[in-house]
Design a protein around this motif. Structure first.
Motif, PDB file in Angstrom:
ATOM      1  N   LEU A 304     -28.507 -14.258 -45.411  1.00  0.00           N
ATOM      2  CA  LEU A 304     -28.314 -13.150 -44.480  1.00  0.00           C
ATOM      3  C   LEU A 304     -27.483 -12.051 -45.122  1.00  0.00           C
ATOM      4  N   PRO A 305     -27.824 -10.780 -44.888  1.00  0.00           N
ATOM      5  CA  PRO A 305     -27.013  -9.684 -45.443  1.00  0.00           C
ATOM      6  C   PRO A 305     -25.647  -9.614 -44.774  1.00  0.00           C
ATOM      7  N   GLU A 306     -24.686  -8.984 -45.458  1.00  0.00           N
ATOM      8  CA  GLU A 306     -23.319  -8.908 -44.931  1.00  0.00           C
ATOM      9  C   GLU A 306     -23.249  -8.106 -43.642  1.00  0.00           C
ATOM     10  N   ALA A 307     -24.257  -7.258 -43.417  1.00  0.00           N
ATOM     11  CA  ALA A 307     -24.251  -6.439 -42.203  1.00  0.00           C
ATOM     12  C   ALA A 307     -24.427  -7.266 -40.941  1.00  0.00           C
ATOM     13  N   VAL A 308     -24.967  -8.481 -41.083  1.00  0.00           N
ATOM     14  CA  VAL A 308     -25.165  -9.352 -39.921  1.00  0.00           C
ATOM     15  C   VAL A 308     -23.820  -9.992 -39.554  1.00  0.00           C
ATOM     16  N   PRO A 309     -23.339  -9.781 -38.332  1.00  0.00           N
ATOM     17  CA  PRO A 309     -22.017 -10.309 -37.951  1.00  0.00           C
ATOM     18  C   PRO A 309     -22.067 -11.797 -37.626  1.00  0.00           C
ATOM     19  N   ILE A 310     -22.177 -12.612 -38.654  1.00  0.00           N
ATOM     20  CA  ILE A 310     -22.267 -14.052 -38.433  1.00  0.00           C
ATOM     21  C   ILE A 310     -21.231 -14.754 -39.312  1.00  0.00           C
ATOM     22  N   LYS A 311     -20.552 -15.720 -38.726  1.00  0.00           N
ATOM     23  CA  LYS A 311     -19.522 -16.463 -39.453  1.00  0.00           C
ATOM     24  C   LYS A 311     -19.546 -17.896 -38.956  1.00  0.00           C
ATOM     25  N   PHE A 312     -19.780 -18.827 -39.868  1.00  0.00           N
ATOM     26  CA  PHE A 312     -19.914 -20.226 -39.481  1.00  0.00           C
ATOM     27  C   PHE A 312     -18.561 -20.932 -39.487  1.00  0.00           C
ATOM     28  N   ASP A 313     -18.277 -21.577 -38.376  1.00  0.00           N
ATOM     29  CA  ASP A 313     -17.111 -22.453 -38.269  1.00  0.00           C
ATOM     30  C   ASP A 313     -17.666 -23.872 -38.249  1.00  0.00           C
ATOM     31  N   TYR A 314     -17.543 -24.579 -39.373  1.00  0.00           N
ATOM     32  CA  TYR A 314     -18.219 -25.865 -39.520  1.00  0.00           C
ATOM     33  C   TYR A 314     -17.658 -26.930 -38.588  1.00  0.00           C
ATOM     34  N   LEU A 315     -16.403 -26.793 -38.213  1.00  0.00           N
ATOM     35  CA  LEU A 315     -15.838 -27.738 -37.244  1.00  0.00           C
ATOM     36  C   LEU A 315     -16.507 -27.557 -35.883  1.00  0.00           C
ATOM     37  N   THR A 316     -16.632 -26.291 -35.450  1.00  0.00           N
ATOM     38  CA  THR A 316     -17.302 -26.006 -34.176  1.00  0.00           C
ATOM     39  C   THR A 316     -18.760 -26.453 -34.213  1.00  0.00           C
ATOM     40  N   MET A 317     -19.426 -26.190 -35.326  1.00  0.00           N
ATOM     41  CA  MET A 317     -20.827 -26.595 -35.464  1.00  0.00           C
ATOM     42  C   MET A 317     -20.968 -28.118 -35.403  1.00  0.00           C
ATOM     43  N   SER A 318     -20.033 -28.824 -36.006  1.00  0.00           N
ATOM     44  CA  SER A 318     -20.072 -30.293 -35.971  1.00  0.00           C
ATOM     45  C   SER A 318     -19.894 -30.808 -34.549  1.00  0.00           C
ATOM     46  N   ILE A 319     -18.976 -30.171 -33.820  1.00  0.00           N
ATOM     47  CA  ILE A 319     -18.759 -30.561 -32.417  1.00  0.00           C
ATOM     48  C   ILE A 319     -20.023 -30.301 -31.601  1.00  0.00           C
ATOM     49  N   TYR A 320     -20.645 -29.135 -31.798  1.00  0.00           N
ATOM     50  CA  TYR A 320     -21.888 -28.815 -31.091  1.00  0.00           C
ATOM     51  C   TYR A 320     -22.985 -29.816 -31.440  1.00  0.00           C
ATOM     52  N   GLY A 321     -23.040 -30.220 -32.715  1.00  0.00           N
ATOM     53  CA  GLY A 321     -24.041 -31.200 -33.131  1.00  0.00           C
ATOM     54  C   GLY A 321     -23.853 -32.532 -32.430  1.00  0.00           C
ATOM     55  N   ILE A 322     -22.611 -32.983 -32.338  1.00  0.00           N
ATOM     56  CA  ILE A 322     -22.311 -34.245 -31.642  1.00  0.00           C
ATOM     57  C   ILE A 322     -22.658 -34.144 -30.169  1.00  0.00           C
ATOM     58  N   VAL A 323     -22.301 -33.006 -29.558  1.00  0.00           N
ATOM     59  CA  VAL A 323     -22.609 -32.798 -28.136  1.00  0.00           C
ATOM     60  C   VAL A 323     -24.121 -32.780 -27.914  1.00  0.00           C
ATOM     61  N   LEU A 324     -24.849 -32.155 -28.846  1.00  0.00           N
ATOM     62  CA  LEU A 324     -26.309 -32.105 -28.728  1.00  0.00           C
ATOM     63  C   LEU A 324     -26.910 -33.508 -28.752  1.00  0.00           C
TER      64      LEU A 324
END
Length: 349
Positions: A304-324
Protein backbone atom coordinates in the motif's frame (compact mmCIF):
# COMPACT_ATOMS: atom_id res chain seq x y z
CA UNK A 1 -10.59 -34.28 15.67
CA UNK A 2 -9.69 -37.33 13.50
CA UNK A 3 -13.26 -37.68 12.20
CA UNK A 4 -13.57 -33.93 11.59
CA UNK A 5 -10.29 -33.66 9.68
CA UNK A 6 -10.95 -36.73 7.50
CA UNK A 7 -14.38 -35.45 6.54
CA UNK A 8 -12.85 -32.10 5.50
CA UNK A 9 -10.24 -33.90 3.38
CA UNK A 10 -12.97 -35.86 1.58
CA UNK A 11 -15.13 -32.77 0.98
CA UNK A 12 -12.51 -30.20 -0.02
CA UNK A 13 -14.81 -28.03 -2.16
CA UNK A 14 -17.61 -27.83 0.40
CA UNK A 15 -15.34 -26.89 3.30
CA UNK A 16 -13.08 -24.85 1.03
CA UNK A 17 -16.02 -22.53 0.30
CA UNK A 18 -16.58 -21.94 4.02
CA UNK A 19 -12.88 -21.27 4.55
CA UNK A 20 -12.91 -18.91 1.56
CA UNK A 21 -15.74 -16.89 3.07
CA UNK A 22 -13.91 -16.72 6.40
CA UNK A 23 -10.72 -15.60 4.64
CA UNK A 24 -12.59 -12.70 3.03
CA UNK A 25 -14.27 -11.75 6.33
CA UNK A 26 -11.03 -11.88 8.32
CA UNK A 27 -9.15 -10.04 5.55
CA UNK A 28 -11.71 -7.24 5.58
CA UNK A 29 -11.75 -7.23 9.38
CA UNK A 30 -7.98 -6.85 9.67
CA UNK A 31 -7.88 -4.17 6.97
CA UNK A 32 -10.62 -2.22 8.75
CA UNK A 33 -8.68 -2.56 11.99
CA UNK A 34 -5.58 -1.12 10.32
CA UNK A 35 -7.60 1.65 8.68
CA UNK A 36 -9.25 2.59 11.99
CA UNK A 37 -5.86 2.65 13.69
CA UNK A 38 -4.35 4.67 10.84
CA UNK A 39 -7.13 7.28 10.84
CA UNK A 40 -6.89 7.68 14.62
CA UNK A 41 -3.13 7.98 14.31
CA UNK A 42 -3.50 10.74 11.68
CA UNK A 43 -5.42 12.81 14.20
CA UNK A 44 -3.14 12.31 17.16
CA UNK A 45 0.42 11.66 15.91
CA UNK A 46 1.79 15.04 16.99
CA UNK A 47 -0.02 14.83 20.35
CA UNK A 48 1.40 11.38 21.15
CA UNK A 49 4.91 12.72 20.52
CA UNK A 50 4.42 15.27 23.31
CA UNK A 51 3.96 12.51 25.93
CA UNK A 52 2.07 15.17 27.88
CA UNK A 53 -0.36 14.83 30.78
CA UNK A 54 -2.71 17.75 30.10
CA UNK A 55 -3.33 20.88 28.06
CA UNK A 56 -4.53 24.32 29.18
CA UNK A 57 -7.09 26.06 26.95
CA UNK A 58 -9.53 28.92 27.15
CA UNK A 59 -12.92 27.69 28.45
CA UNK A 60 -14.75 29.37 25.56
CA UNK A 61 -12.67 27.57 22.91
CA UNK A 62 -14.73 24.35 23.03
CA UNK A 63 -11.48 22.40 23.57
CA UNK A 64 -10.14 23.54 20.19
CA UNK A 65 -6.55 24.79 20.08
CA UNK A 66 -7.01 27.12 17.11
CA UNK A 67 -9.95 28.89 18.82
CA UNK A 68 -8.20 29.24 22.18
CA UNK A 69 -6.33 32.27 23.45
CA UNK A 70 -4.28 32.19 26.67
CA UNK A 71 -2.17 34.90 28.33
CA UNK A 72 1.19 33.51 29.42
CA UNK A 73 1.07 35.69 32.55
CA UNK A 74 -1.91 33.64 33.78
CA UNK A 75 -0.09 30.31 33.59
CA UNK A 76 3.60 31.00 34.25
CA UNK A 77 4.95 28.85 37.09
CA UNK A 78 1.73 26.88 37.56
CA UNK A 79 3.20 23.53 36.46
CA UNK A 80 6.46 21.63 36.86
CA UNK A 81 7.09 21.37 33.13
CA UNK A 82 5.12 23.04 30.36
CA UNK A 83 5.49 24.61 26.92
CA UNK A 84 3.41 27.13 25.04
CA UNK A 85 1.84 26.17 21.72
CA UNK A 86 0.81 28.49 18.91
CA UNK A 87 -1.14 27.14 15.96
CA UNK A 88 -2.41 28.50 12.68
CA UNK A 89 -3.65 26.90 9.45
CA UNK A 90 -2.16 27.67 6.04
CA UNK A 91 -2.26 26.51 2.44
CA UNK A 92 1.37 26.15 1.37
CA UNK A 93 2.74 25.77 -2.15
CA UNK A 94 6.22 25.46 -3.64
CA UNK A 95 4.94 26.56 -7.04
CA UNK A 96 3.99 23.05 -8.15
CA UNK A 97 2.66 21.25 -5.12
CA UNK A 98 -0.05 22.64 -2.84
CA UNK A 99 -0.99 21.33 0.59
CA UNK A 100 -3.16 22.27 3.55
CA UNK A 101 -0.93 22.40 6.62
CA UNK A 102 -0.90 23.37 10.29
CA UNK A 103 1.88 25.62 11.56
CA UNK A 104 3.08 25.11 15.14
CA UNK A 105 5.02 27.85 16.87
CA UNK A 106 7.20 26.04 19.43
CA UNK A 107 10.63 25.88 21.08
CA UNK A 108 12.94 23.96 18.72
CA UNK A 109 14.58 22.16 21.66
CA UNK A 110 11.42 21.55 23.69
CA UNK A 111 9.35 18.39 24.10
CA UNK A 112 6.79 19.55 21.51
CA UNK A 113 9.38 19.13 18.76
CA UNK A 114 9.43 15.63 17.19
CA UNK A 115 12.62 13.80 16.25
CA UNK A 116 14.45 15.16 13.24
CA UNK A 117 14.52 12.77 10.28
CA UNK A 118 16.47 14.84 7.77
CA UNK A 119 18.08 18.29 7.53
CA UNK A 120 18.39 20.62 10.54
CA UNK A 121 16.25 22.41 13.12
CA UNK A 122 14.89 25.88 12.43
CA UNK A 123 17.11 28.63 13.84
CA UNK A 124 16.22 31.75 11.87
CA UNK A 125 12.88 33.41 11.26
CA UNK A 126 10.81 31.93 8.41
CA UNK A 127 12.61 28.58 8.61
CA UNK A 128 10.41 25.53 9.16
CA UNK A 129 10.77 21.83 9.81
CA UNK A 130 8.08 19.92 7.91
CA UNK A 131 6.76 16.58 9.02
CA UNK A 132 7.51 13.40 7.05
CA UNK A 133 4.11 13.51 5.31
CA UNK A 134 5.13 16.49 3.16
CA UNK A 135 8.35 14.75 2.18
CA UNK A 136 6.40 11.79 0.82
CA UNK A 137 4.26 14.21 -1.20
CA UNK A 138 7.26 15.65 -3.03
CA UNK A 139 8.38 18.64 -0.95
CA UNK A 140 12.16 18.96 -0.46
CA UNK A 141 14.66 20.66 1.84
CA UNK A 142 15.35 24.14 0.47
CA UNK A 143 11.83 24.62 -0.94
CA UNK A 144 10.38 28.09 -0.42
CA UNK A 145 6.71 27.93 0.46
CA UNK A 146 4.24 30.64 -0.49
CA UNK A 147 1.16 30.95 1.70
CA UNK A 148 -2.42 31.69 0.73
CA UNK A 149 -3.12 33.96 3.71
CA UNK A 150 0.22 35.76 4.09
CA UNK A 151 2.96 37.44 2.06
CA UNK A 152 5.59 35.66 4.16
CA UNK A 153 7.72 32.93 2.58
CA UNK A 154 8.74 29.85 4.59
CA UNK A 155 11.84 27.82 3.85
CA UNK A 156 11.96 24.08 4.60
CA UNK A 157 15.24 23.31 6.40
CA UNK A 158 14.43 19.82 7.65
CA UNK A 159 11.93 17.01 7.97
CA UNK A 160 10.72 15.45 11.21
CA UNK A 161 9.24 12.03 11.86
CA UNK A 162 5.59 11.76 10.84
CA UNK A 163 3.62 14.03 13.17
CA UNK A 164 0.22 14.98 11.79
CA UNK A 165 -2.25 16.93 13.87
CA UNK A 166 -5.97 16.44 13.25
CA UNK A 167 -5.12 14.70 9.93
CA UNK A 168 -3.08 17.70 8.75
CA UNK A 169 0.72 17.75 8.14
CA UNK A 170 2.57 20.10 10.48
CA UNK A 171 5.17 22.80 9.85
CA UNK A 172 7.24 23.57 12.96
CA UNK A 173 8.72 27.04 13.38
CA UNK A 174 9.65 29.60 16.02
CA UNK A 175 7.36 32.09 17.81
CA UNK A 176 8.51 35.08 15.75
CA UNK A 177 7.63 33.41 12.47
CA UNK A 178 4.15 32.30 13.49
CA UNK A 179 3.49 35.77 14.91
CA UNK A 180 4.05 37.13 11.40
CA UNK A 181 1.50 34.67 10.03
CA UNK A 182 -1.17 35.40 12.65
CA UNK A 183 -1.42 38.87 14.27
CA UNK A 184 -3.25 37.46 17.32
CA UNK A 185 0.09 36.15 18.62
CA UNK A 186 1.52 39.59 19.26
CA UNK A 187 2.63 40.04 22.85
CA UNK A 188 2.12 37.27 25.41
CA UNK A 189 -0.70 35.41 23.64
CA UNK A 190 -0.53 31.68 22.93
CA UNK A 191 -3.17 29.16 21.91
CA UNK A 192 -2.48 26.58 24.57
CA UNK A 193 -0.08 25.38 27.24
CA UNK A 194 0.98 21.73 27.00
CA UNK A 195 1.67 20.32 30.45
CA UNK A 196 3.95 17.56 31.74
CA UNK A 197 2.99 17.36 35.39
CA UNK A 198 1.40 14.37 37.17
CA UNK A 199 -0.20 16.77 39.66
CA UNK A 200 -1.76 19.03 37.02
CA UNK A 201 -5.17 18.77 38.70
CA UNK A 202 -3.86 20.68 41.72
CA UNK A 203 -3.06 23.84 39.74
CA UNK A 204 -5.11 26.95 40.57
CA UNK A 205 -5.91 28.77 37.33
CA UNK A 206 -7.83 31.79 36.15
CA UNK A 207 -11.59 31.06 35.95
CA UNK A 208 -11.44 31.68 32.18
CA UNK A 209 -9.06 28.73 31.68
CA UNK A 210 -9.48 24.96 31.88
CA UNK A 211 -7.00 22.09 32.16
CA UNK A 212 -7.93 19.04 30.12
CA UNK A 213 -6.42 15.58 30.39
CA UNK A 214 -4.63 14.81 27.15
CA UNK A 215 -6.75 11.74 26.28
CA UNK A 216 -9.97 13.73 26.79
CA UNK A 217 -8.53 16.43 24.55
CA UNK A 218 -7.77 13.87 21.82
CA UNK A 219 -11.29 12.40 21.86
CA UNK A 220 -12.73 15.89 21.33
CA UNK A 221 -10.69 16.53 18.18
CA UNK A 222 -13.01 17.25 15.21
CA UNK A 223 -14.03 14.00 13.50
CA UNK A 224 -12.02 11.75 15.83
CA UNK A 225 -14.93 10.09 17.64
CA UNK A 226 -17.11 9.91 14.52
CA UNK A 227 -14.42 8.04 12.56
CA UNK A 228 -13.60 5.77 15.47
CA UNK A 229 -17.22 4.85 16.22
CA UNK A 230 -18.09 4.28 12.55
CA UNK A 231 -15.23 1.84 11.99
CA UNK A 232 -15.81 0.15 15.36
CA UNK A 233 -19.46 -0.51 14.44
CA UNK A 234 -18.36 -1.92 11.09
CA UNK A 235 -15.98 -4.31 12.87
CA UNK A 236 -18.72 -5.38 15.31
CA UNK A 237 -21.10 -6.04 12.40
CA UNK A 238 -18.42 -8.11 10.69
CA UNK A 239 -18.15 -10.29 13.79
CA UNK A 240 -21.94 -10.76 13.78
CA UNK A 241 -21.98 -11.53 10.05
CA UNK A 242 -19.18 -14.08 10.42
CA UNK A 243 -21.12 -15.87 13.19
CA UNK A 244 -24.23 -16.01 10.99
CA UNK A 245 -22.33 -17.20 7.90
CA UNK A 246 -20.49 -19.96 9.77
CA UNK A 247 -23.69 -20.94 11.59
CA UNK A 248 -25.71 -21.17 8.36
CA UNK A 249 -23.06 -23.13 6.46
CA UNK A 250 -22.50 -25.65 9.24
CA UNK A 251 -26.23 -26.00 9.90
CA UNK A 252 -26.87 -26.84 6.25
CA UNK A 253 -24.00 -29.33 6.23
CA UNK A 254 -25.34 -30.89 9.44
CA UNK A 255 -28.81 -31.29 7.90
CA UNK A 256 -27.23 -33.01 4.90
CA UNK A 257 -25.53 -35.47 7.27
CA UNK A 258 -28.57 -36.38 9.36
CA UNK A 259 -28.58 -39.94 7.99
CA UNK A 260 -24.88 -40.31 8.73
CA UNK A 261 -25.33 -39.04 12.27
CA UNK A 262 -28.25 -41.46 12.69
CA UNK A 263 -26.05 -44.40 11.65
CA UNK A 264 -23.21 -43.26 13.92
CA UNK A 265 -25.59 -42.90 16.85
CA UNK A 266 -26.97 -46.38 16.16
CA UNK A 267 -23.40 -47.71 16.35
CA UNK A 268 -23.04 -46.21 19.83
CA UNK A 269 -21.44 -42.82 19.23
CA UNK A 270 -22.73 -40.25 21.70
CA UNK A 271 -24.13 -36.78 21.12
CA UNK A 272 -21.07 -35.41 22.90
CA UNK A 273 -18.66 -37.15 20.52
CA UNK A 274 -20.51 -35.90 17.43
CA UNK A 275 -20.78 -32.39 18.90
CA UNK A 276 -17.01 -32.37 19.50
CA UNK A 277 -16.50 -33.39 15.88
CA UNK A 278 -18.55 -30.43 14.61
CA UNK A 279 -16.81 -28.05 17.02
CA UNK A 280 -13.41 -29.39 15.89
CA UNK A 281 -14.33 -28.75 12.27
CA UNK A 282 -15.37 -25.20 13.17
CA UNK A 283 -12.09 -24.52 15.00
CA UNK A 284 -10.03 -25.88 12.08
CA UNK A 285 -12.03 -23.88 9.52
CA UNK A 286 -11.88 -20.67 11.58
CA UNK A 287 -8.17 -21.07 12.32
CA UNK A 288 -7.21 -21.67 8.67
CA UNK A 289 -9.43 -18.82 7.41
CA UNK A 290 -8.19 -16.37 10.04
CA UNK A 291 -4.49 -17.16 9.54
CA UNK A 292 -4.72 -16.84 5.75
CA UNK A 293 -6.70 -13.59 6.12
CA UNK A 294 -4.04 -12.29 8.53
CA UNK A 295 -1.26 -13.19 6.10
CA UNK A 296 -3.02 -11.53 3.15
CA UNK A 297 -3.54 -8.37 5.21
CA UNK A 298 0.15 -8.12 6.13
CA UNK A 299 1.08 -8.75 2.49
CA UNK A 300 -1.34 -6.06 1.32
CA UNK A 301 0.09 -3.60 3.85
CA UNK A 302 3.57 -4.05 2.35
CA UNK A 303 2.33 -2.81 -1.04
CA UNK A 304 0.00 0.00 0.00
CA UNK A 305 1.26 3.54 -0.74
CA UNK A 306 2.11 5.83 2.18
CA UNK A 307 -0.85 8.03 1.27
CA UNK A 308 -3.22 5.32 2.54
CA UNK A 309 -3.87 6.02 6.26
CA UNK A 310 -3.40 2.48 7.50
CA UNK A 311 -1.37 1.30 10.49
CA UNK A 312 -1.37 -2.25 11.78
CA UNK A 313 -1.41 -2.94 15.49
CA UNK A 314 -0.54 -6.64 15.61
CA UNK A 315 -1.73 -7.05 19.19
CA UNK A 316 -5.17 -5.69 18.26
CA UNK A 317 -5.24 -7.84 15.14
CA UNK A 318 -4.38 -10.93 17.19
CA UNK A 319 -7.20 -10.17 19.62
CA UNK A 320 -9.63 -9.71 16.70
CA UNK A 321 -8.44 -13.02 15.24
CA UNK A 322 -9.10 -14.85 18.51
CA UNK A 323 -12.52 -13.21 18.83
CA UNK A 324 -13.33 -14.19 15.24
CA UNK A 325 -12.55 -17.85 16.02
CA UNK A 326 -14.69 -17.70 19.18
CA UNK A 327 -17.53 -16.09 17.22
CA UNK A 328 -17.30 -18.87 14.61
CA UNK A 329 -17.53 -21.46 17.40
CA UNK A 330 -20.56 -19.63 18.75
CA UNK A 331 -22.16 -19.77 15.30
CA UNK A 332 -21.69 -23.55 15.19
CA UNK A 333 -23.86 -24.07 18.27
CA UNK A 334 -26.98 -24.33 16.06
CA UNK A 335 -25.45 -27.39 14.41
CA UNK A 336 -24.56 -28.93 17.76
CA UNK A 337 -28.14 -28.48 18.99
CA UNK A 338 -29.54 -30.06 15.81
CA UNK A 339 -27.35 -33.14 16.31
CA UNK A 340 -29.02 -33.82 19.66
CA UNK A 341 -32.41 -33.96 17.92
CA UNK A 342 -31.37 -36.68 15.45
CA UNK A 343 -33.15 -39.96 16.27
CA UNK A 344 -31.45 -43.02 14.73
CA UNK A 345 -34.63 -45.10 14.20
CA UNK A 346 -36.48 -42.29 12.38
CA UNK A 347 -33.48 -41.29 10.24
CA UNK A 348 -32.49 -44.81 9.23
CA UNK A 349 -36.15 -45.72 8.65
Amino acid sequence: MFLAWNEMRRNKIKFGLIIGVLIMISYLLFLLSGLANGLMNMNREAIDIWKADAIVLNKDANQTVAQSSVNTDDINGKFDKSEGLKQTAVIATDGKLKENATVFGIDAKGFLMPKLEDGKLFKKNNEVVADHTLKTKGFKIGDELSLSNSDEKLKIVGFSESSKFNASPVLFTNDETISKLNPMFKGDKINALVVKDKNWKDAQLNKDLEVIEIEDFVTKLPGYQAQNLTLTFMIVFLFAISAMVIGIFLYIITLQKRNLFGVLKAQGLTNGFLAKSVMSQTIIIALIGTLIGFGLTVLTGAFLPEAVPIKFDYLTMSIYGIVLILVAILGSLFSVLSIRKVEPLKVIG
